[in-house]
Each structure stands twice: as structure tokens, then as C-alpha cells.
Design a protein around this motif. Sequence first.
Motif, PDB file in Angstrom:
ATOM      1  N   GLY A 160     -17.040   4.418  -1.916  1.00 13.19           N
ATOM      2  CA  GLY A 160     -16.466   5.061  -0.354  1.00 13.19           C
ATOM      3  C   GLY A 160     -15.118   4.040  -0.463  1.00 13.19           C
ATOM      4  O   GLY A 160     -14.105   3.711   0.183  1.00 13.19           O
ATOM      5  N   LYS A 161     -15.622   2.691   0.013  1.00  6.87           N
ATOM      6  CA  LYS A 161     -14.833   1.427   0.584  1.00  6.87           C
ATOM      7  C   LYS A 161     -13.814   1.284  -0.942  1.00  6.87           C
ATOM      8  O   LYS A 161     -12.468   0.773  -0.421  1.00  6.87           O
ATOM      9  N   SER A 162     -14.481   1.289  -1.976  1.00  9.69           N
ATOM     10  CA  SER A 162     -12.883   1.338  -3.209  1.00  9.69           C
ATOM     11  C   SER A 162     -11.929   2.287  -3.649  1.00  9.69           C
ATOM     12  O   SER A 162     -10.755   2.107  -3.450  1.00  9.69           O
ATOM     13  N   MET A 163     -12.993   3.037  -3.177  1.00  7.14           N
ATOM     14  CA  MET A 163     -11.471   4.371  -2.366  1.00  7.14           C
ATOM     15  C   MET A 163     -10.774   4.328  -1.386  1.00  7.14           C
ATOM     16  O   MET A 163      -9.313   4.790  -1.400  1.00  7.14           O
ATOM     17  N   SER A 164     -11.457   3.721  -0.763  1.00  5.95           N
ATOM     18  CA  SER A 164     -10.182   3.467   0.208  1.00  5.95           C
ATOM     19  C   SER A 164      -9.501   2.406   0.478  1.00  5.95           C
ATOM     20  O   SER A 164      -8.751   2.661   1.255  1.00  5.95           O
ATOM     21  N   ASP A 165      -9.801   1.678  -0.109  1.00  4.71           N
ATOM     22  CA  ASP A 165      -8.532   0.300  -0.710  1.00  4.71           C
ATOM     23  C   ASP A 165      -7.435   0.267  -1.458  1.00  4.71           C
ATOM     24  O   ASP A 165      -6.597   0.826  -1.080  1.00  4.71           O
ATOM     25  N   LEU A 166      -7.857   1.739  -2.607  1.00  2.12           N
ATOM     26  CA  LEU A 166      -7.161   2.411  -3.286  1.00  2.12           C
ATOM     27  C   LEU A 166      -6.441   3.598  -2.115  1.00  2.12           C
ATOM     28  O   LEU A 166      -4.994   3.152  -2.730  1.00  2.12           O
ATOM     29  N   ALA A 167      -7.079   4.328  -2.087  1.00  4.46           N
ATOM     30  CA  ALA A 167      -6.177   4.844  -1.217  1.00  4.46           C
ATOM     31  C   ALA A 167      -4.936   4.459   0.167  1.00  4.46           C
ATOM     32  O   ALA A 167      -4.060   4.550   0.543  1.00  4.46           O
ATOM     33  N   SER A 168      -5.790   3.153   0.670  1.00  2.00           N
ATOM     34  CA  SER A 168      -5.247   2.329   1.798  1.00  2.00           C
ATOM     35  C   SER A 168      -3.541   2.118   1.018  1.00  2.00           C
ATOM     36  O   SER A 168      -1.845   1.794   1.017  1.00  2.00           O
ATOM     37  N   GLU A 169      -4.215   1.419  -0.778  1.00  2.00           N
ATOM     38  CA  GLU A 169      -2.946   0.518  -1.392  1.00  2.00           C
ATOM     39  C   GLU A 169      -2.149   1.977  -1.612  1.00  2.00           C
ATOM     40  O   GLU A 169      -0.476   1.877  -1.831  1.00  2.00           O
ATOM     41  N   GLN A 170      -2.516   3.395  -2.313  1.00  5.50           N
ATOM     42  CA  GLN A 170      -1.051   4.246  -2.372  1.00  5.50           C
ATOM     43  C   GLN A 170      -0.836   4.731  -1.171  1.00  5.50           C
ATOM     44  O   GLN A 170       0.463   4.910  -1.207  1.00  5.50           O
ATOM     45  N   LEU A 171      -1.727   4.754   0.346  1.00  7.14           N
ATOM     46  CA  LEU A 171      -0.979   4.776   1.268  1.00  7.14           C
ATOM     47  C   LEU A 171       0.345   4.253   1.724  1.00  7.14           C
ATOM     48  O   LEU A 171       1.566   4.367   1.550  1.00  7.14           O
ATOM     49  N   LYS A 172       0.411   3.123   1.378  1.00  8.52           N
ATOM     50  CA  LYS A 172       1.784   2.157   1.464  1.00  8.52           C
ATOM     51  C   LYS A 172       2.083   2.123   0.201  1.00  8.52           C
ATOM     52  O   LYS A 172       3.767   2.075   0.628  1.00  8.52           O
ATOM     53  N   ARG A 173       1.670   2.478  -1.017  1.00 10.25           N
ATOM     54  CA  ARG A 173       3.265   2.623  -1.974  1.00 10.25           C
ATOM     55  C   ARG A 173       3.958   3.717  -1.568  1.00 10.25           C
ATOM     56  O   ARG A 173       5.026   3.854  -1.663  1.00 10.25           O
ATOM     57  N   PHE A 174       2.648   4.959  -1.472  1.00 13.33           N
ATOM     58  CA  PHE A 174       3.658   5.802  -1.005  1.00 13.33           C
ATOM     59  C   PHE A 174       4.717   6.132   0.286  1.00 13.33           C
ATOM     60  O   PHE A 174       6.003   6.066   0.627  1.00 13.33           O
TER      61      PHE A 174
END
Length: 695
Positions: A160-174
Motif C-alpha cells: 500500500g505504501k509503495s502503491m501510495s508513493d507510486l500513485a502520488s508520483e503518478q498523480l504529480k505527473r498527471f
Amino acid sequence: MQSKRRWETLEALRRSRKGCLPYYRDPLLYGENMLEGCRSSPKLSPYSGWVLDQLHSRSSCNTICSGSSPSQESSLSESSLKGTLYPMLQLTSAPSLSEAISVAKSLDLHLPQMEQEPPLMLLSPRAVEVEGCIRQYQKINRTKGKEELQERQERQEQLGKSMSDLASEQLKRFEELLELKQRQECQNLRELMEKGCKEALGQQEKLKEEHRHRAKILKLKLREAEQARQRQEEGRERLHRLYAIQEEVLQLNQQIDPNYKHKESLRIDISGYSSRGNQICGLVSGLIRTCSERGFPTQEDMNSGERALQDIRDLIRNLQQDITAAVEEKKRRDEEEAMAREKEKALNQVQEMKTQTPTTPVPIQEPGQKDKAGLQVKAVVSMMEWYQQLQDSCAQCVASFIVLTSSKDPQVKRLKMELQKAATIPVSQISTIAGSQLKEIFDKINNLLSGKQILCAGRMVSITQHPHSLDFVYYKLAEKFVKQGEEEVASHHEAAFPIAVIASGIWELHPRVGELILAHLHKKCPYSVPFYPAYKEGTPTHEYQRALGYQVEDGKVEQQDNFLKRMSGMIRLYAAIIQLQWPYGSKQGAHPHGLNHGWQWLAQMLNMEPLVDVTATLLFDFLEVCGNALMKQYQTQFWKLILLIKEDYFPRIEMITSSGQMGSVTRLKQFLQQCLQKKEVPLPKGALTTTFWRS
């Protein structure tokens, strides 16, 4: 494998007949409820789980310490379990709590502190073993489940943490991509808007330029159209004027009658005038024909038409002068012949007197008596003195209120306007609707002249507000009465009677108003005196025409028909005034200007030379309005006067009247013939009867 077998064993025991039986240590304790356990499944002792735990802990310790094989461990654990539980399984009844504690101490086992519950009897040692295995297995599975669950939770947390970090990064990129797209779209939109604005501005400038060009063209077209319209209007006006000139020329040419019935007696030749008139008519007709073919007449055409009209006017004037001179010459010859006949007659009478004795006195002619063969051209001196006296009185009245009319004070100006309205508006409201309305109007005028306050246009007005108000109201009231005769009576002959009866009533109560009425009437219509103003050398033509009663505006004299219409209206008003008296006034008082003045006017008219159109028109109007009253007043004398008009005076009117001016002469002739045939003058149309005064 061994564990699986244990489970199978436990399941087989549970399904056996014995396994379904309950066991009671103390049957007396349960009593009758002993058999209730048959319906329930067997239960293990609460200590079975503890025993299994201890056995499991010991077996695990022995396994770790010895490092023996699994087969040995299983046999050891099984033997230890049997050795441990064997003493307990040998018991025929469930041990008590004290016994369990002692067994646990001997086995070096630690019992947990538990609540004392009623001990349950184990079915068999094998059941206890199975129960302990079950408990141990459950604990192992629980522990293993907890560990797996914990590991899974940790993995899930990490995931979940990794997914959250990934989602945060993806959200930032998005978000960055979205922001970039928005900036690009904004930039594109801004560029499009700028481009659209530039195009719109260019289009707008282009449209403005086209609009200015079209507006300029439209202005030019409108100017041209307006100029064309003005030219057409001017052309139409000139054409209408040219038609009017042609009509007037034709009417004037009709006055030049080559078959003039009196030309032989007057010894004049009018053929030259007739040919010249026809020549002028042909010139005007050709001018109009040319203008019709061309469209509209030009200014030169109008000048030619005006010259032609002036030529025919001069021709008519010269013809009238020749006719007048011929009439004077004929009159002079007639007078000479009459004088010769009188002398011859006088000589014959003298001869007869010498031969005969006179039985009756010979009538002697008075010095002031005039021969009927010649009539007057001017009014008698007494009439002119009376006329001048009225005009002087009117001028004095105007001079008395000059302070009021020339004042620049706003309040005085407002008072002047209010007094003028109070004096003239009631006169304008006079009509033949009802007698009660006339009485209200009379009372309103009388109250104003008596100094009372009256309501006019929402304000109270009185002549006491200024020292010269009374003369001003007198003058304006008299002027309005005469103006009503000039306009209203001229258009509607029946209106003469209601206006005249109020004027007569006001005249009786306020004689000053009557004098001013006569002054205004004589000034606008000198034939009401009767008086023919003479032409004086050096007097401008327009001034002389005004003295004759014509209206002259901007150098233009009114048409003859309009002039006769106005004169007719004023004479009809005068004829109605002298015969009417206010019915609500004093019955003992005489009329301030009664029928005797009408008889005097009629006699004076018959003593003066007739005028073309004027005399016939005024005699007819006067007799039609006042003839019935004069007939009742003078009876036989009136009929003698009518006969005199028909036999002696009417031929003089016919003598000076051309064929184109016979309308008024024909009306007068028919009126005289009807009156003489019926021996009665009809009551005038619109006369006020007793029924009217009751309405």
C-alpha cells in the motif's frame, strides 16, 4: 499423517453410540435431569486443552534438544502423551479439582487459575487425547494464522505504501501533464482569440469603411432625392398656381361680355377688351399645355402667367373705368334730359295756372330732398359723424389700458392673459344647444363686467385686480363678438341668433360694450354704417383695400368669395342684434339699438349707388335675417320699400353686374319675388323660439 488420523479417530468416536452418551459423576446432583444429556453431544473437560498444551510444549522442547528424527519425535510425543494422560485415563470417574492439582504437581505442570466449574466427566482417555490434539492444533493454526496475517499485513502495508508513493508520483505527473495541457490549451485559446480579434477588427474596419462608403452614397442619394422632391413640390406648387392663374384669368375674362346688354345704352364698344381677354386666355392655356408636356413649369413660365394675370386685371380695371365713365355720362345725360323735362313740365304748369284758378296748393320741394334720378356715393354727414365718434371712443378705450398691455411685469402679463381668456372663452362657447346654457354664459360675462370673481382656467379672476381691467375687458369682449360674426356666423348662419341675443343683453346692461361692438363692426365692415371709403391720392393700394374691408397679408389680398363671406357674416350678426332682446332682462326698457337703426341702415343703403357683388349680397343677408321683424314693425311702409327695391333699385344692381357675378343678384331677385307673391317674409332659419328658452 498422524494428525489426520487423529481427526478421523475423533470423528469416528463422536459418531459412535457410546460417544453420543453423557456421563455423570454424581447422579444425585442432577436428579431427574440426568437423561437430558442424552440429547446433547459429549463435551471435553476444560482441563483437556491445558493438558494438550503442556504436552505440546514438552514435545517441542524434547524435539529441539535431541534433534531426533520426526518419527522418533512423534513416537516420543505420543508415548509421553500416553504416559502423562494414562493415569488420568485409568480413572473410572472424572477427577476432582484437588486430584487434578495433585496430578499436575506430580507431572511438574502448572495449572492456570480457572474458575471452579462443575467438573465434567471425560468420556474416555482417548477423547481427552483427541480434545487435547484439537486444542493444540487450533492453537498452532491460530498462531500460524496470526503470523501469516501479520506478514500479510506487513506486505499489504508495504504494498500500500509503495502503491501510495507510486500513485502520488503518478498523480504529480498527471497533474503536471494536466497543467501542461491546460497551459497549452490556454495558449492555443489565447492565440485563437487574438487571431479572431485581429480578424474581427480587420472585418470591423472593413465594414466601417464599407458603411462609410455606403453612408456617403446614401447621403448623396438622399440629397438628390430631397432635391428632386423639393423640385417636384415646387413644380407642383407652381403648376397649381398656374392653374389658379388660368382659372382666375378665365373668370375675369367672363366678366368681359361682348353681348353686354347695356352697351348700347351706355354707348361703349367692348369688343377690343373681349379680343384682348381671349388673347390672354389663349396665352395662358398654351403656357399650361407646354408645361404639362415638359413636366412642371419653370420660374419663367410662372412669371409669364403672373404677367398675363396682371394684364387681364388691368384690362378689367380699364373696362370698369370705361363702364363707370359711360355710366356717369349716361347719368349726366339722363339728368339733363330729366331737367329739361321738368322745365318743360313746369312751364306747362305755369301756363295752366295762368288759365285756371288754383284750388289746391302746389307742393314745394324741400331744399334737402334729392332727385331720385341720381343716388349718393358718400354717406350723409350725420352718419359719418356718428362713425367717427365711435372710432374715437374706441381709440380712447385702447389708450386707457395701454398701461396694462405694455407692462413687462410677469404678474400683470398673467393677469392680462387671464382677463382676456375670461372675456373671450364664454363667447366662443355660445351655441344653439339649449337656452339654459346661454343663460349660464350670459351670467358669467355679466358677473365679470360687474366686478365679481369668476373661475377661469382653474383660477379666480376679477376686473378689480387692476384699475384698467374694465376697459380692457370691454374692448376684448366687443372684439370677440364681432370676430364670431366674421368667422362663426359666416360659416353657420344659424349661429347669429344666440350670439346676437347675448350681445344685446350685455349691451343693455353695459352700454360701453355696445359702442365698442359698433366701432369694431364699422371698422371691419364699413358697409354696416353704410359707408363706402373713398380713395385718396397717395394712399397705398393695400391700405385702401384694408379700408374697404379686405384682408391683406404679405401683400396678398384675399379672394372675393372669402371677402363676401366675411361681410355677410357680420351683416347677419348686426341684423340679428337689432331685432333681439335678452328675454330675462327688464321688459320695460327699450332695445339699446333696435329696429329703427335697421330701417335707417336699409334706407341709407338704397340712397347710395350699388356696388358690384357687395350691395346685392348684403341686402339679401339683411332682409333674410331681419325682414320678418321689419315687416311686423313697419307693415305697409316695409312693403313699399320692398317694392321700391324691386322696381327701382334692383335694375341699377343688374346694370353694373356682369354675367359671371349674377349669383348674389339672382338670390336677391328670387327672395323679393317670393316675398311679394306671398305677402310675407319667412321667419329666418335658426331663430330662437319660446321652446328653445325652456330647454
